[in-house]
Write a protein that holds these residues in place. Structure first.
Motif, PDB file in Angstrom:
ATOM      1  N   MET A   1       0.849  -1.166   0.000  1.00 18.48           N
ATOM      2  CA  MET A   1       0.000   0.000   0.000  1.00 18.48           C
ATOM      3  C   MET A   1       0.896   1.231   0.000  1.00 18.48           C
ATOM      4  O   MET A   1       1.673   1.452   0.916  1.00 18.48           O
ATOM      5  CB  MET A   1      -0.888  -0.034   1.245  1.00 18.48           C
ATOM      6  N   ALA A   2       0.806   2.020  -1.033  1.00 20.77           N
ATOM      7  CA  ALA A   2       1.610   3.239  -1.137  1.00 20.77           C
ATOM      8  C   ALA A   2       0.726   4.447  -0.842  1.00 20.77           C
ATOM      9  O   ALA A   2      -0.363   4.585  -1.374  1.00 20.77           O
ATOM     10  CB  ALA A   2       2.216   3.350  -2.516  1.00 20.77           C
ATOM     11  N   LEU A   3       1.215   5.313   0.013  1.00 21.98           N
ATOM     12  CA  LEU A   3       0.529   6.544   0.375  1.00 21.98           C
ATOM     13  C   LEU A   3       1.415   7.720  -0.004  1.00 21.98           C
ATOM     14  O   LEU A   3       2.628   7.568  -0.109  1.00 21.98           O
ATOM     15  CB  LEU A   3       0.250   6.559   1.879  1.00 21.98           C
ATOM     16  N   GLU A   4       0.819   8.881  -0.200  1.00 19.51           N
ATOM     17  CA  GLU A   4       1.599  10.072  -0.543  1.00 19.51           C
ATOM     18  C   GLU A   4       1.268  11.198   0.420  1.00 19.51           C
ATOM     19  O   GLU A   4       0.133  11.316   0.882  1.00 19.51           O
ATOM     20  CB  GLU A   4       1.296  10.526  -1.971  1.00 19.51           C
ATOM     21  N   LEU A   5       2.273  12.022   0.674  1.00 18.79           N
ATOM     22  CA  LEU A   5       2.101  13.188   1.527  1.00 18.79           C
ATOM     23  C   LEU A   5       2.909  14.325   0.931  1.00 18.79           C
ATOM     24  O   LEU A   5       4.074  14.149   0.584  1.00 18.79           O
ATOM     25  CB  LEU A   5       2.597  12.883   2.947  1.00 18.79           C
ATOM     26  N   VAL A   6       2.286  15.480   0.774  1.00 18.78           N
ATOM     27  CA  VAL A   6       2.973  16.665   0.276  1.00 18.78           C
ATOM     28  C   VAL A   6       3.073  17.642   1.429  1.00 18.78           C
ATOM     29  O   VAL A   6       2.089  17.907   2.124  1.00 18.78           O
ATOM     30  CB  VAL A   6       2.212  17.298  -0.906  1.00 18.78           C
ATOM     31  N   GLY A   7       4.271  18.148   1.661  1.00 13.91           N
ATOM     32  CA  GLY A   7       4.459  19.101   2.743  1.00 13.91           C
ATOM     33  C   GLY A   7       5.826  19.732   2.706  1.00 13.91           C
ATOM     34  O   GLY A   7       6.673  19.392   1.888  1.00 13.91           O
ATOM     35  N   LYS A   8       6.019  20.647   3.635  1.00 12.76           N
ATOM     36  CA  LYS A   8       7.273  21.382   3.718  1.00 12.76           C
ATOM     37  C   LYS A   8       8.216  20.640   4.667  1.00 12.76           C
ATOM     38  O   LYS A   8       7.836  20.265   5.778  1.00 12.76           O
ATOM     39  CB  LYS A   8       6.996  22.801   4.233  1.00 12.76           C
ATOM     40  N   LEU A   9       9.445  20.430   4.229  1.00 10.64           N
ATOM     41  CA  LEU A   9      10.467  19.795   5.059  1.00 10.64           C
ATOM     42  C   LEU A   9      10.869  20.793   6.138  1.00 10.64           C
ATOM     43  O   LEU A   9      11.382  21.873   5.836  1.00 10.64           O
ATOM     44  CB  LEU A   9      11.673  19.405   4.204  1.00 10.64           C
ATOM     45  N   ILE A  10      10.596  20.452   7.406  1.00 13.82           N
ATOM     46  CA  ILE A  10      10.909  21.411   8.466  1.00 13.82           C
ATOM     47  C   ILE A  10      12.077  20.978   9.349  1.00 13.82           C
ATOM     48  O   ILE A  10      12.679  21.811  10.009  1.00 13.82           O
ATOM     49  CB  ILE A  10       9.679  21.716   9.349  1.00 13.82           C
ATOM     50  N   LYS A  11      12.428  19.685   9.332  1.00 13.72           N
ATOM     51  CA  LYS A  11      13.549  19.246  10.170  1.00 13.72           C
ATOM     52  C   LYS A  11      14.089  17.924   9.654  1.00 13.72           C
ATOM     53  O   LYS A  11      13.331  17.041   9.290  1.00 13.72           O
ATOM     54  CB  LYS A  11      13.088  19.082  11.615  1.00 13.72           C
ATOM     55  N   VAL A  12      15.414  17.817   9.634  1.00 17.77           N
ATOM     56  CA  VAL A  12      16.090  16.555   9.320  1.00 17.77           C
ATOM     57  C   VAL A  12      16.837  16.149  10.577  1.00 17.77           C
ATOM     58  O   VAL A  12      17.705  16.878  11.061  1.00 17.77           O
ATOM     59  CB  VAL A  12      17.054  16.711   8.124  1.00 17.77           C
ATOM     60  N   LEU A  13      16.489  14.990  11.116  1.00 12.94           N
ATOM     61  CA  LEU A  13      17.119  14.501  12.346  1.00 12.94           C
ATOM     62  C   LEU A  13      18.438  13.803  12.012  1.00 12.94           C
ATOM     63  O   LEU A  13      18.669  13.402  10.869  1.00 12.94           O
ATOM     64  CB  LEU A  13      16.159  13.566  13.067  1.00 12.94           C
ATOM     65  N   GLN A  57      19.817  15.760  -0.546  1.00 11.41           N
ATOM     66  CA  GLN A  57      19.735  16.729  -1.636  1.00 11.41           C
ATOM     67  C   GLN A  57      18.675  17.806  -1.398  1.00 11.41           C
ATOM     68  O   GLN A  57      18.619  18.789  -2.124  1.00 11.41           O
ATOM     69  CB  GLN A  57      19.462  16.018  -2.952  1.00 11.41           C
ATOM     70  N   PHE A  58      17.852  17.635  -0.358  1.00 11.81           N
ATOM     71  CA  PHE A  58      16.802  18.602  -0.070  1.00 11.81           C
ATOM     72  C   PHE A  58      17.195  19.460   1.124  1.00 11.81           C
ATOM     73  O   PHE A  58      17.879  19.000   2.031  1.00 11.81           O
ATOM     74  CB  PHE A  58      15.484  17.893   0.229  1.00 11.81           C
ATOM     75  N   ALA A  59      16.738  20.703   1.117  1.00 14.54           N
ATOM     76  CA  ALA A  59      17.017  21.632   2.216  1.00 14.54           C
ATOM     77  C   ALA A  59      15.738  21.876   3.011  1.00 14.54           C
ATOM     78  O   ALA A  59      14.628  21.716   2.480  1.00 14.54           O
ATOM     79  CB  ALA A  59      17.541  22.956   1.660  1.00 14.54           C
ATOM     80  N   GLU A  60      15.904  22.266   4.250  1.00 19.80           N
ATOM     81  CA  GLU A  60      14.743  22.612   5.058  1.00 19.80           C
ATOM     82  C   GLU A  60      14.010  23.758   4.377  1.00 19.80           C
ATOM     83  O   GLU A  60      14.618  24.692   3.868  1.00 19.80           O
ATOM     84  CB  GLU A  60      15.164  22.983   6.475  1.00 19.80           C
ATOM     85  N   GLY A  61      12.690  23.657   4.322  1.00 18.19           N
ATOM     86  CA  GLY A  61      11.876  24.653   3.641  1.00 18.19           C
ATOM     87  C   GLY A  61      11.422  24.198   2.263  1.00 18.19           C
ATOM     88  O   GLY A  61      10.495  24.776   1.703  1.00 18.19           O
ATOM     89  N   ASP A  62      12.071  23.159   1.699  1.00 21.48           N
ATOM     90  CA  ASP A  62      11.634  22.635   0.403  1.00 21.48           C
ATOM     91  C   ASP A  62      10.280  21.947   0.561  1.00 21.48           C
ATOM     92  O   ASP A  62       9.991  21.343   1.595  1.00 21.48           O
ATOM     93  CB  ASP A  62      12.637  21.605  -0.143  1.00 21.48           C
ATOM     94  N   THR A  63       9.473  22.033  -0.483  1.00 23.37           N
ATOM     95  CA  THR A  63       8.189  21.339  -0.495  1.00 23.37           C
ATOM     96  C   THR A  63       8.384  20.002  -1.185  1.00 23.37           C
ATOM     97  O   THR A  63       8.755  19.946  -2.355  1.00 23.37           O
ATOM     98  CB  THR A  63       7.122  22.177  -1.219  1.00 23.37           C
ATOM     99  N   LEU A  64       8.150  18.919  -0.447  1.00 21.55           N
ATOM    100  CA  LEU A  64       8.411  17.568  -0.931  1.00 21.55           C
ATOM    101  C   LEU A  64       7.130  16.779  -1.112  1.00 21.55           C
ATOM    102  O   LEU A  64       6.131  17.037  -0.441  1.00 21.55           O
ATOM    103  CB  LEU A  64       9.290  16.802   0.060  1.00 21.55           C
ATOM    104  N   LYS A  65       7.209  15.814  -1.999  1.00 20.09           N
ATOM    105  CA  LYS A  65       6.175  14.791  -2.091  1.00 20.09           C
ATOM    106  C   LYS A  65       6.838  13.489  -1.675  1.00 20.09           C
ATOM    107  O   LYS A  65       7.784  13.033  -2.323  1.00 20.09           O
ATOM    108  CB  LYS A  65       5.614  14.683  -3.505  1.00 20.09           C
ATOM    109  N   ALA A  66       6.366  12.923  -0.578  1.00 18.63           N
ATOM    110  CA  ALA A  66       6.927  11.672  -0.059  1.00 18.63           C
ATOM    111  C   ALA A  66       5.943  10.543  -0.319  1.00 18.63           C
ATOM    112  O   ALA A  66       4.770  10.642   0.030  1.00 18.63           O
ATOM    113  CB  ALA A  66       7.204  11.796   1.437  1.00 18.63           C
ATOM    114  N   ARG A  87      10.192   7.001  -1.659  1.00 16.83           N
ATOM    115  CA  ARG A  87      10.444   7.913  -2.770  1.00 16.83           C
ATOM    116  C   ARG A  87      10.257   9.342  -2.270  1.00 16.83           C
ATOM    117  O   ARG A  87       9.242   9.666  -1.669  1.00 16.83           O
ATOM    118  CB  ARG A  87       9.493   7.649  -3.922  1.00 16.83           C
ATOM    119  N   LEU A  88      11.259  10.168  -2.515  1.00 13.45           N
ATOM    120  CA  LEU A  88      11.196  11.582  -2.157  1.00 13.45           C
ATOM    121  C   LEU A  88      11.467  12.400  -3.401  1.00 13.45           C
ATOM    122  O   LEU A  88      12.420  12.122  -4.132  1.00 13.45           O
ATOM    123  CB  LEU A  88      12.250  11.928  -1.096  1.00 13.45           C
TER     124      LEU A  88
END
Length: 134
Positions: A1-13, A57-66, A87-88
């Protein structure tokens, strides 16, 4: 089951590495904030192995589709859920001005007028409200 979420990257741990019986492993968690303007939600997701390099390759603040899968497992009578991204990619346009597709507004369900508030559910005022299929 694949799900998708679009949002802004706010933190990378920080990346976590370890050694298992099948060899070395690494994982990295990150947080995406949904683009729902009224009630945005923060969601923590995980990437494993080589996908952790894709996250760099992504920076905080980028809008991603995960694209991700959700899995829960039990340990000592407690349940743990992991959202594993496989997939990012940058969302359409690749900037923070991307707006999520509009969803139809939820309509409130009409309140039944057959019974006043505070009346027990088994009290009937007319024959039409007692319209059961059996």
């Amino acid at each position: 089951m694949a799900l998708e979420l679009v949002g802004k990257l706010i933190k990378v741990l920080p990346e976590v590495t370890g050694q298992g019986k099948n060899g070395a492993w690494n994982k990295q968690e990150f947080v995406i904030e949904t683009l729902d303007t009224q009630f945005p939600k923060k969601v923590c997701m995980t990437v494993w192995g080589e996908k952790a390099n894709d996250l760099k390759q992504f920076a905080e603040g980028d809008t991603l589709k995960a694209t991700f899968s959700a899995e829960s497992r039990e340990y000592n009578e407690r349940w743990y859920t992991e959202l594993r991204a496989f997939r990012l990619e940058l969302a359409e346009g690749g900037d923070t001005s991307y707006a999520a597709p509009a969803r139809p507004a939820q309509q409130a369900r009409p309140v039944s007028q057959s019974q006043p508030a505070g009346t027990p559910f088994n009290t009937s005022f007319d024959d039409e409200s007692n319209d059961l299929p059996f």
